[in-house]
Design a protein around this motif. Structure first.
Motif, PDB file in Angstrom:
ATOM      1  N   HIS A  69       8.929   5.174  14.954  1.00 16.21           N
ATOM      2  CA  HIS A  69       8.731   5.222  16.413  1.00 16.21           C
ATOM      3  C   HIS A  69       9.945   4.646  17.129  1.00 16.21           C
ATOM      4  O   HIS A  69      10.400   3.551  16.810  1.00 16.21           O
ATOM      5  CB  HIS A  69       7.471   4.444  16.803  1.00 16.21           C
ATOM      6  N   HIS A  71      12.336   5.316  21.138  1.00 20.14           N
ATOM      7  CA  HIS A  71      12.668   6.153  22.293  1.00 20.14           C
ATOM      8  C   HIS A  71      14.178   5.986  22.425  1.00 20.14           C
ATOM      9  O   HIS A  71      14.652   5.053  23.069  1.00 20.14           O
ATOM     10  CB  HIS A  71      11.938   5.684  23.559  1.00 20.14           C
ATOM     11  N   HIS A 235       1.231   7.242  21.777  1.00 22.79           N
ATOM     12  CA  HIS A 235       0.968   5.800  21.796  1.00 22.79           C
ATOM     13  C   HIS A 235      -0.542   5.594  21.834  1.00 22.79           C
ATOM     14  O   HIS A 235      -1.240   6.314  22.542  1.00 22.79           O
ATOM     15  CB  HIS A 235       1.551   5.157  23.056  1.00 22.79           C
ATOM     16  N   HIS A 272       1.822   1.634  17.692  1.00 22.39           N
ATOM     17  CA  HIS A 272       1.273   0.338  18.081  1.00 22.39           C
ATOM     18  C   HIS A 272      -0.102   0.041  17.484  1.00 22.39           C
ATOM     19  O   HIS A 272      -0.200  -0.774  16.578  1.00 22.39           O
ATOM     20  CB  HIS A 272       1.278   0.154  19.600  1.00 22.39           C
ATOM     21  N   ASP A 323      10.652   0.875  18.027  1.00 21.19           N
ATOM     22  CA  ASP A 323      10.285   1.231  19.394  1.00 21.19           C
ATOM     23  C   ASP A 323      11.571   1.360  20.226  1.00 21.19           C
ATOM     24  O   ASP A 323      12.672   1.093  19.738  1.00 21.19           O
ATOM     25  CB  ASP A 323       9.302   0.231  19.997  1.00 21.19           C
TER      26      ASP A 323
HETATM   27 ZN   LIG Z   1       6.905   3.513  22.277  1.00 24.44          ZN
END
Ligand SMILES: [Zn+2]
Length: 452
Positions: A69, A71, A235, A272, A323
């Motif tokens: 995961h 971004h 998410h 998460h 993340d």
């Molecule tokens: Zn995220």
């Protein structure tokens, strides 16, 4: 075609199902795949057949780490909203993010992936969900950068269609229509997804979250992904505020809500999953729903500590993720092994997360989460040659009782060598296919452009 290489003399942690470790092991690689693995000196027939050698003496040898995961675009907004919880942090950043385009996304991706590679990551999972009108081919731009660096990419075509005026969190100018998001998701898969065994680019469909996406888009994305035989990502259960949002709007917990829309299953992974009940964790295990555990980001945003031990005990696939760098400026996947071990102990006690379990999440766990367990995640004959040699001869680690503890509890060792599909990507801690200073310059310029 990659050549024939024999890696010898290192402490080899295979991460095979039996947890085999070879204190002085060797790994033979040909054509981008692992041919054989053994202990001691390689037999003479192997030595004859693999004339190119990599000396791993004094190194820990592990499978390449798998990030589940990220971004990548957030590399351009590190250091913002430093003391906020998730919802306030998002509201502070949405306006800037909504100016992203293929040029800035490419520069961000190069920066974020350079740091991932230098921390032992061979497979990059990215979740991109902001696609302003006229922003070009963002998924294509990220794939271009991963190819340039030599990394394996699991991109996503994400989406948001629930703007503020409809009760969502993002501003209306940052969202697409449901139909546009679905059409663009299908197009990104058609254009960029490669489902082959040694694929360097796969694409999943990834509406962003329960508070930024309509029920229709979640439901129809699941149908679309299954029609196209690609995976689903979102998410889930990240914060108490998300839980309150789902209970108020849908009368359900986030997990019940997502399940009602077809979002539990072996082709789904969620980032998460901090706020799960024991019963939720059991359902993740029973359905094979994957979890991208992001311990540093969860700490940065004070979201909580995910029940990773319960998920693993339930049989759920669990991988690690850094993340986005706006909530984890560190950006290094290797360091998340230590962070995962520490946070699990804070939550559930000293025995909750041995370093080998944390390393397993970063390797075979991540491979399961991304649906690549046949191809990557362990050092076994037939798998792709994604391999990291961690330098343990420097003062930080020399003399440590357990080489795996050097990686899982010590400071992150320098990457002496990292191969993806048998080819060099990092040597002596630095990228070999790209100029790191040039990438840093592109990031500075793109970050300034994004700030406007
Ligand atoms: Zn995220």
């Amino acid at each position: 075609m990659a050549g024939s290489t024999l890696i010898e003399g290192g402490y080899v942690v295979t991460m095979d199902p039996a947890g085999t470790e070879l204190p002085r092991g060797w790994v033979a690689v040909r054509g981008g795949r692992i041919v054989s693995v053994g202990e001691g000196s390689a037999p003479s027939d192997v030595r004859d057949a693999f004339p190119d050698r990599i000396d791993a003496t004094g190194a820990l040898v592990t499978p390449g780490l798998i990030n589940t995961h990220h971004h990548l675009y957030q590399w351009l907004t590190r250091g913002w909203a430093q003391d906020s919880i998730l919802f306030d942090w998002l509201v502070a950043l949405y306006p800037t993010w909504s100016r992203i385009d293929e040029g800035t996304a490419g520069a961000a991706g190069a920066g974020a992936m350079a740091v991932l590679a230098r921390s032992g990551c061979t497979t990059v999972g990215d979740h991109h969900y902001i696609f302003p009108r006229g922003s070009g081919d963002i998924v294509g731009a990220i794939a271009h950068e991963s190819r340039a660096l030599g990394l394996r990419l699991h991109a996503t075509r994400g989406s948001m269609d629930l703007g503020e005026s409809q009760g969502g969190l993002p501003p209306d100018f940052a969202v697409e229509t449901t139909d546009d998001a679905l059409a663009a998701s299908a197009e990104a898969v058609t254009r960029h997804h490669d489902g082959s065994f040694d694929s360097m680019v796969r694409v999943a469909i990834a509406p962003c979250s329960p508070f930024s996406v309509t029920s229709d888009l979640l439901r129809e994305s699941a149908t679309l992904a299954r029609d196209l035989h690609v995976r689903l990502h979102t998410h889930g259960a990240e914060t108490v505020e998300e839980e309150a949002f789902c209970r108020e709007r849908f009368g359900m917990s986030p997990t019940d809500y997502l399940e009602s829309l077809g979002w539990l299953g072996p082709d789904v992974w969620m980032a998460h999953c901090v706020h799960l009940s024991d019963e939720d964790a059991a359902r993740f295990g029973a359905t094979g729903t994957g979890v991208a555990h992001c311990p540093s980001s969860n700490a940065r945003l004070a979201a909580g500590i995910a029940p990773v031990r319960a998920l693993l005990d339930a049989g759920a696939p669990v991988g690690l993720g850094v993340d986005g760098a706006a909530s984890n400026e560190h950006g290094r996947l290797g360091s998340e092994i230590r962070q995962a071990a520490l946070l699990a102990r804070l939550r559930d006690g000293a025995g909750a997360m041995p370093v080998r379990d944390a390393l397993r999440m970063a390797t075979t766990g991540g491979a399961r989460v991304l649906g690549r367990e046949r191809e990557i995640g362990s050092l076994e004959a037939g798998k792709l040659a994604d391999i990291v040699l961690w330098e343990l001869g420097e003062v930080e680690h020399a003399g440590i009782a357990d080489p795996v503890a050097a990686l899982g509890l010590g400071s992150l060792p320098r990457v002496r060598r990292m191969l993806v599909q048998g080819e060099d990507v990092v040597v002596d801690g630095h990228l070999v296919r790209a100029d790191e200073r040039q990438i840093a310059g592109r990031v500075v310029e793109a970050a300034a452009r994004l700030r406007g």
